[in-house]
Motif scaffolding. Structure first.
Motif, PDB file in Angstrom:
ATOM      1  N   SER A 179       0.825  -1.219   0.000  1.00 31.79           N
ATOM      2  CA  SER A 179       0.000   0.000   0.000  1.00 31.79           C
ATOM      3  C   SER A 179       0.856   1.265   0.000  1.00 31.79           C
ATOM      4  CB  SER A 179      -0.927   0.015   1.215  1.00 31.79           C
ATOM      5  OG  SER A 179      -0.175   0.222   2.411  1.00 31.79           O
ATOM      6  N   HIS A 180       2.146   1.126   0.306  1.00 31.50           N
ATOM      7  CA  HIS A 180       3.094   2.253   0.368  1.00 31.50           C
ATOM      8  C   HIS A 180       2.622   3.349   1.316  1.00 31.50           C
ATOM      9  CE1 HIS A 180       5.491   1.414  -3.560  1.00 31.50           C
ATOM     10  NE2 HIS A 180       5.206   0.311  -2.906  1.00 31.50           N
ATOM     11  N   SER A 181       1.918   2.961   2.383  1.00 33.20           N
ATOM     12  CA  SER A 181       1.404   3.955   3.329  1.00 33.20           C
ATOM     13  C   SER A 181       2.354   4.203   4.495  1.00 33.20           C
ATOM     14  CB  SER A 181       0.030   3.528   3.854  1.00 33.20           C
ATOM     15  OG  SER A 181       0.129   2.261   4.473  1.00 33.20           O
ATOM     16  N   THR A 182       3.244   3.257   4.801  1.00 35.22           N
ATOM     17  CA  THR A 182       4.177   3.413   5.917  1.00 35.22           C
ATOM     18  C   THR A 182       5.601   3.256   5.425  1.00 35.22           C
ATOM     19  OG1 THR A 182       2.537   2.483   7.430  1.00 35.22           O
ATOM     20  CG2 THR A 182       4.818   2.578   8.208  1.00 35.22           C
ATOM     21  N   GLN A 183       6.335   4.369   5.425  1.00 32.35           N
ATOM     22  CA  GLN A 183       7.735   4.324   5.005  1.00 32.35           C
ATOM     23  C   GLN A 183       8.579   3.768   6.144  1.00 32.35           C
ATOM     24  OE1 GLN A 183       9.340   7.986   3.419  1.00 32.35           O
ATOM     25  NE2 GLN A 183      11.416   7.314   3.861  1.00 32.35           N
ATOM     26  N   VAL A 184       9.443   2.789   5.829  1.00 29.62           N
ATOM     27  CA  VAL A 184      10.270   2.159   6.861  1.00 29.62           C
ATOM     28  C   VAL A 184      11.762   2.336   6.615  1.00 29.62           C
ATOM     29  CG1 VAL A 184       8.497   0.478   7.511  1.00 29.62           C
ATOM     30  CG2 VAL A 184      10.152  -0.090   5.707  1.00 29.62           C
ATOM     31  N   GLY A 185      12.141   2.930   5.468  1.00 29.54           N
ATOM     32  CA  GLY A 185      13.556   3.122   5.182  1.00 29.54           C
ATOM     33  C   GLY A 185      13.769   3.994   3.966  1.00 29.54           C
ATOM     34  N   SER A 186      15.010   4.413   3.781  1.00 27.80           N
ATOM     35  CA  SER A 186      15.353   5.238   2.620  1.00 27.80           C
ATOM     36  C   SER A 186      16.818   5.061   2.266  1.00 27.80           C
ATOM     37  CB  SER A 186      15.061   6.708   2.895  1.00 27.80           C
ATOM     38  OG  SER A 186      15.828   7.152   3.993  1.00 27.80           O
ATOM     39  N   LEU A 187      17.131   5.382   1.028  1.00 27.23           N
ATOM     40  CA  LEU A 187      18.507   5.357   0.531  1.00 27.23           C
ATOM     41  C   LEU A 187      18.679   6.548  -0.393  1.00 27.23           C
ATOM     42  CD1 LEU A 187      21.302   4.051  -0.018  1.00 27.23           C
ATOM     43  CD2 LEU A 187      20.189   2.711  -1.811  1.00 27.23           C
ATOM     44  N   TYR A 188      19.689   7.379  -0.088  1.00 27.83           N
ATOM     45  CA  TYR A 188      20.013   8.537  -0.926  1.00 27.83           C
ATOM     46  C   TYR A 188      21.396   8.306  -1.513  1.00 27.83           C
ATOM     47  CZ  TYR A 188      16.247  10.514   1.846  1.00 27.83           C
ATOM     48  OH  TYR A 188      15.043  10.730   2.458  1.00 27.83           O
ATOM     49  N   GLU A 189      21.507   8.440  -2.820  1.00 28.33           N
ATOM     50  CA  GLU A 189      22.783   8.282  -3.511  1.00 28.33           C
ATOM     51  C   GLU A 189      23.096   9.591  -4.222  1.00 28.33           C
ATOM     52  OE1 GLU A 189      23.095   3.966  -5.076  1.00 28.33           O
ATOM     53  OE2 GLU A 189      20.959   4.504  -5.092  1.00 28.33           O
ATOM     54  N   GLU A 190      24.166  10.250  -3.788  1.00 26.78           N
ATOM     55  CA  GLU A 190      24.503  11.578  -4.282  1.00 26.78           C
ATOM     56  C   GLU A 190      25.364  11.512  -5.536  1.00 26.78           C
ATOM     57  OE1 GLU A 190      23.171  14.214  -2.964  1.00 26.78           O
ATOM     58  OE2 GLU A 190      22.313  13.235  -1.223  1.00 26.78           O
ATOM     59  N   CYS A 191      25.499  12.644  -6.209  1.00 25.44           N
ATOM     60  CA  CYS A 191      26.284  12.735  -7.442  1.00 25.44           C
ATOM     61  C   CYS A 191      27.758  12.412  -7.219  1.00 25.44           C
ATOM     62  CB  CYS A 191      26.146  14.129  -8.052  1.00 25.44           C
ATOM     63  SG  CYS A 191      24.492  14.442  -8.697  1.00 25.44           S
ATOM     64  N   ASP A 192      28.271  12.672  -6.022  1.00 23.82           N
ATOM     65  CA  ASP A 192      29.687  12.402  -5.738  1.00 23.82           C
ATOM     66  C   ASP A 192      29.940  10.952  -5.341  1.00 23.82           C
ATOM     67  OD1 ASP A 192      28.699  12.229  -3.153  1.00 23.82           O
ATOM     68  OD2 ASP A 192      29.846  13.923  -2.379  1.00 23.82           O
ATOM     69  N   GLY A 193      28.883  10.118  -5.380  1.00 20.91           N
ATOM     70  CA  GLY A 193      29.033   8.700  -5.066  1.00 20.91           C
ATOM     71  C   GLY A 193      28.729   8.342  -3.626  1.00 20.91           C
ATOM     72  N   SER A 194      28.516   9.349  -2.766  1.00 17.37           N
ATOM     73  CA  SER A 194      28.207   9.040  -1.367  1.00 17.37           C
ATOM     74  C   SER A 194      26.788   8.495  -1.262  1.00 17.37           C
ATOM     75  CB  SER A 194      28.391  10.277  -0.490  1.00 17.37           C
ATOM     76  OG  SER A 194      27.594  11.337  -0.958  1.00 17.37           O
ATOM     77  N   ARG A 195      26.611   7.642  -0.253  1.00 16.88           N
ATOM     78  CA  ARG A 195      25.320   6.984  -0.022  1.00 16.88           C
ATOM     79  C   ARG A 195      24.919   7.170   1.432  1.00 16.88           C
ATOM     80  NH1 ARG A 195      24.485   1.908  -3.328  1.00 16.88           N
ATOM     81  NH2 ARG A 195      23.609   1.154  -1.399  1.00 16.88           N
ATOM     82  N   TYR A 196      23.664   7.478   1.654  1.00 15.16           N
ATOM     83  CA  TYR A 196      23.128   7.635   2.999  1.00 15.16           C
ATOM     84  C   TYR A 196      21.873   6.784   3.099  1.00 15.16           C
ATOM     85  CZ  TYR A 196      26.102  11.715   2.598  1.00 15.16           C
ATOM     86  OH  TYR A 196      27.166  12.543   2.372  1.00 15.16           O
ATOM     87  N   SER A 197      21.827   5.925   4.097  1.00 16.22           N
ATOM     88  CA  SER A 197      20.650   5.076   4.250  1.00 16.22           C
ATOM     89  C   SER A 197      20.166   5.119   5.692  1.00 16.22           C
ATOM     90  CB  SER A 197      20.960   3.639   3.842  1.00 16.22           C
ATOM     91  OG  SER A 197      21.939   3.093   4.684  1.00 16.22           O
ATOM     92  N   SER A 198      18.882   4.843   5.858  1.00 12.73           N
ATOM     93  CA  SER A 198      18.306   4.749   7.196  1.00 12.73           C
ATOM     94  C   SER A 198      17.171   3.745   7.153  1.00 12.73           C
ATOM     95  CB  SER A 198      17.804   6.116   7.671  1.00 12.73           C
ATOM     96  OG  SER A 198      16.731   6.547   6.863  1.00 12.73           O
ATOM     97  N   GLY A 199      16.825   3.212   8.299  1.00 11.14           N
ATOM     98  CA  GLY A 199      15.729   2.256   8.392  1.00 11.14           C
ATOM     99  C   GLY A 199      16.092   0.918   7.794  1.00 11.14           C
ATOM    100  N   ARG A 200      15.093   0.285   7.191  1.00 15.84           N
ATOM    101  CA  ARG A 200      15.328  -1.045   6.627  1.00 15.84           C
ATOM    102  C   ARG A 200      14.843  -1.109   5.192  1.00 15.84           C
ATOM    103  NH1 ARG A 200      10.605  -4.493   7.264  1.00 15.84           N
ATOM    104  NH2 ARG A 200       8.962  -3.309   8.300  1.00 15.84           N
ATOM    105  N   ARG A 201      15.405  -2.057   4.450  1.00 19.36           N
ATOM    106  CA  ARG A 201      15.009  -2.288   3.062  1.00 19.36           C
ATOM    107  C   ARG A 201      13.938  -3.360   3.019  1.00 19.36           C
ATOM    108  NH1 ARG A 201      20.647  -3.048  -0.021  1.00 19.36           N
ATOM    109  NH2 ARG A 201      19.910  -5.152   0.274  1.00 19.36           N
ATOM    110  N   THR A 202      12.980  -3.177   2.138  1.00 20.14           N
ATOM    111  CA  THR A 202      11.928  -4.178   1.930  1.00 20.14           C
ATOM    112  C   THR A 202      11.749  -4.374   0.424  1.00 20.14           C
ATOM    113  OG1 THR A 202      10.105  -2.599   1.785  1.00 20.14           O
ATOM    114  CG2 THR A 202      10.730  -3.353   4.011  1.00 20.14           C
ATOM    115  N   GLY A 203      10.866  -5.236   0.060  1.00 21.02           N
ATOM    116  CA  GLY A 203      10.565  -5.466  -1.347  1.00 21.02           C
ATOM    117  C   GLY A 203       9.593  -4.454  -1.923  1.00 21.02           C
TER     118      GLY A 203
END
Length: 81
Positions: A44-68
């Protein structure tokens, strides 16, 4: 010899049937792009449980958990937002 091969195949198929599937993986971020992936608890995509940000300089920032269950966005670096 053939019996052993059949037995190994049956065991391998049985093991793969009971193993839980891993969460689906988001797309890879293209070079020279900024990418954002949001992960949700269910389809349903109603509850966000994680995120991943990938920047132009190659840095990555993640929080929470990954799901399908996720959304993915990608923009070229230097593009107006």
């Amino acid at each position: 010899m053939i019996r052993r091969a059949i037995a190994v195949t049956v065991v391998a198929l049985g093991a793969s049937a009971v193993m839980p599937a891993a969460p689906a993986q988001a797309r890879f971020c293209m070079p020279d792009h900024q990418c954002t992936t949001y992960y949700y608890s269910d389809s349903s995509h109603s509850t966000q449980v994680g995120s991943l940000y990938e920047e132009c300089d190659g840095s990555r920032y993640s929080s929470g958990r990954r799901t399908g269950y996720f959304t993915f966005s990608e923009i070229p670096c230097g593009s107006p937002r």
